[in-house]
Design a protein around this motif. Sequence first.
Motif, short mmCIF file in Angstrom:
data_model
loop_
_atom_site.label_atom_id
_atom_site.label_comp_id
_atom_site.label_asym_id
_atom_site.label_seq_id
_atom_site.Cartn_x
_atom_site.Cartn_y
_atom_site.Cartn_z
N ASN A 53 1.25 2.22 -6.12
CA ASN A 53 1.48 2.84 -7.69
C ASN A 53 2.78 3.94 -7.46
O ASN A 53 3.16 3.97 -6.45
CB ASN A 53 0.09 3.47 -8.07
CG ASN A 53 -0.33 4.76 -7.04
OD1 ASN A 53 0.40 5.31 -6.14
ND2 ASN A 53 -1.55 5.20 -7.51
N GLN A 89 -2.34 -2.03 -2.61
CA GLN A 89 -2.67 -0.81 -3.53
C GLN A 89 -1.46 0.22 -3.55
O GLN A 89 -1.52 1.15 -2.87
CB GLN A 89 -4.23 -0.24 -3.10
CG GLN A 89 -5.26 -1.21 -3.19
CD GLN A 89 -6.64 -0.47 -2.75
OE1 GLN A 89 -7.03 0.55 -3.27
NE2 GLN A 89 -7.36 -1.06 -2.06
N THR A 116 -3.80 -0.99 -8.54
CA THR A 116 -3.76 0.55 -8.22
C THR A 116 -4.76 1.18 -7.61
O THR A 116 -5.88 0.63 -8.17
CB THR A 116 -3.22 1.06 -9.73
OG1 THR A 116 -3.20 2.56 -9.35
CG2 THR A 116 -4.36 1.11 -10.66
N PRO A 117 -4.51 1.93 -6.78
CA PRO A 117 -5.99 2.62 -6.12
C PRO A 117 -6.41 3.70 -6.92
O PRO A 117 -7.33 4.23 -6.70
CB PRO A 117 -5.23 2.92 -4.80
CG PRO A 117 -3.96 3.35 -5.02
CD PRO A 117 -3.39 2.20 -5.84
N GLU A 175 1.91 4.50 -2.11
CA GLU A 175 1.54 5.29 -3.20
C GLU A 175 2.75 6.07 -3.39
O GLU A 175 3.08 7.10 -2.48
CB GLU A 175 0.39 5.94 -3.08
CG GLU A 175 -0.86 5.31 -3.01
CD GLU A 175 -2.06 5.82 -3.06
OE1 GLU A 175 -2.32 6.87 -3.72
OE2 GLU A 175 -2.95 5.86 -2.14
N GLY A 214 -1.61 -7.31 -5.98
CA GLY A 214 -2.46 -6.14 -5.94
C GLY A 214 -3.02 -5.37 -7.05
O GLY A 214 -2.99 -6.00 -7.91
N ASN A 263 -7.27 -4.92 -11.37
CA ASN A 263 -8.32 -4.94 -10.46
C ASN A 263 -9.12 -5.98 -10.20
O ASN A 263 -9.49 -6.44 -11.32
CB ASN A 263 -8.88 -3.44 -10.69
CG ASN A 263 -9.92 -2.94 -9.77
OD1 ASN A 263 -10.75 -3.80 -9.40
ND2 ASN A 263 -9.67 -1.88 -9.40
N ASN A 323 0.75 -1.22 -0.10
CA ASN A 323 -0.14 0.13 0.05
C ASN A 323 0.99 1.32 -0.02
O ASN A 323 0.75 2.30 0.72
CB ASN A 323 -0.83 -0.04 1.00
CG ASN A 323 -1.96 -1.18 1.23
OD1 ASN A 323 -2.16 -1.65 -0.03
ND2 ASN A 323 -2.28 -1.54 2.37
#
Length: 745
Positions: free
Chosen positions: A86, A84, A106-107, A56, A104, A137, A54
């Motif tokens: 990226n 999540q 990408t959020p 970002e 996972g 996803n 997680n």
Amino acid sequence: MQFTYLWSFLFVALFAVEISAKEYLVKSQAEYQQVSQSLKAGDTVVLANGEWRNFEIVFTGKGKKGKPISLVAQTKGKVTLTGQSNLRLGGEYLHVEGLVFKNGFTPTGEVIAYRVNKQLLAHHSRVTQVVIDNYSNPDRFEADYWVAMFGKHNRFDHSHLVGKRNKGVTMAVRLNTEESRENYHQIDHNYFGPRPIFGSNGGETLRIGTSHFSLSNSFTVVENNYFDRCNGEVEIISIKSGKNQVRNNVFFESRGTLTMRHGNGNIIENNVFFGNGVDHTGGIRVINAEHMIRNNYMEGLTGYRFGSGFTVMNGVPNSPINRYHQVNNVTITQNSFINLDHIHFAAGADAERSAPPINSQFSNNLVFNQNNQDPFSLFDDISGISFKGNAYNQVSSPKISQGFSNQVIKVKRAANGLLYPTNLTGVGADKSLKPIAKQATGVSWYEKTEPEVAFDSGKTLQVTPGYEQIFSALSKAKSGDTLSLAAGHYVESKKIQLDKVISIVAATKGQVTIEFLGTSLFVIANNGSLRLVGLTINGKEAPDYSGNALIRTAKWGMYKNYRLSIEDTQISDLDVNHSFSVFDSGARAFASQITIKNSVFNNITGDILRLNKEADDLGIYNAEYVTLSNNQFSDVQGALAKIYRGGRDESTFGPHLDMQGNVLSNVGKGKRNKSKSAVYLHGVQVTNIANNTVENSAGVVIEHTVGEPISVVQDNSFKATPAPSVVELHTGGAHTAQLKNNKVL
């Protein structure tokens, strides 16, 4: 003296700059946030080996030419971004290297974006040697990009993108702001690994631009990449902008085409397409103006229509920006078309697409089919294309004769793996063409694995008869394993949730009986595929509920394609209540292959195959290939197959149905069978129903929707059964199906 002093001063100044560059090893997100705020040209941030969950990453700064700001893995391939996570880049001269994204999704809308936000884009930046592996996803129709390029003068190279399963382009070059047009990006030496069939629009591998900005130039170079079984949809590469160069790439067994969908003045050269006879493999599709298509090599491509080996489209007069602009002033020269099933000119001609190609030339091309067949199909006037210096291989009655020599051509495979004529010069691709090898693309430290686990590729586990023995054995099995069932009786009380690729095989055919006590025996989930061989299965002990199913998928949320095979198996007495089916697909579940052969089905109150859950008419469907061969179906109240693909999208190839050698008796006549048919096909693109015997049953109903569906119904016997019904739902008029040599008694 002054000269010596000046050089000493410069040396000290340069040395001071060099020693000011710093390297930061960070071991947590907090540490990264702290050091990332003050990075300067030449600085390097090293992410410590391990899993970063997680995370970002926002990577910004202003590097300089020759002194980028770098974000690198401590060890390439040992830094994994999961959950999540990226990456967003913004600034100038940024460098990213060695990361892996997996386990996972990408959020946001991108896994890697060359921008932080609309105001802060990346320029003169490079992402190299990264891996994005099955980072999809779990909602198949939630769209995102894996890589989105914005800004100018950026590079994405030597990276590995494989297994995108949800909607959205794998990699996109965006031109939606002035700062991202005329961008001069470079995309090179990447391994675009297998992308599974998506079963809807939105499965392109690479797109440059969009229709809205397609009259803008991009100047993007796409070179030395390897496209390996990129099967998402009909467009492998979708070019929607001008002045791009696509060169020296290899397309291996990829369904679809390199498509110049919008935009003008693109150069397509030195690319190699290997179809190897795989279904729907295509080459190049030409739309719009001013393109140069030269020195490309295409071999063994089977595709047709918009996915053919080579396609020149018809356009729409005064076309809106998002439709089909007329082909104008396009040069097609020195290309080799070797053993292509189809080359289409003026493709898509209809009342709307009525503008044929103009001011174009087709010269010095080699068209060689070993079977001497003519691959050309002409759908409209092609007088706007001049032909000169081309060669056929002894085609009888060629559709295009002017500008072609027609002679015996002998070919030999050269050291570069390509076929060249030995008795003819001056036509086809040049002998200096060198297809890039798969191992020369992507990263060297990450294995290029096969896209799916094969049935029977693992161990064989012996299973003895009894209560919940199959359930117990499956808990110990691994994907690819085979359960070999000893002769005897098996009772399963639990639904078997299948998230592995498993074969269940009778050690002695016909000597294994299975009963189940749940509303389903098998539920195929993500990562699951099932093969049943030699079994006898009955539903006598199933609970008294309507809508039971022997096998079903998860009712919602599958994002991985599955396979189902039933062979030499007897299935009976699915009749404890109404609508008890053999197989029931959930919504948005997608089978790459369903095969039933040499099996017997009787006394069933539901359908054999329910593949009709995508009734929202968005071009989505539940199975790509359905094969039914040499089976017996009797006393089935529902339909043998209900396959539905609604909507008017033309971006996919399926569904396909191949139904041969089956015997149907009293099928489809139940009062709850709303289709009133034994076989109901809505929007199926390829249908072959041949050599079947159908008695005292409902009829075959075929409803054509979009595209140019190929439906063949021939050599069947229909006794006390209606003749096949075919209707054109959108075009009206006479149907296009081939109904031949059927006996209706």
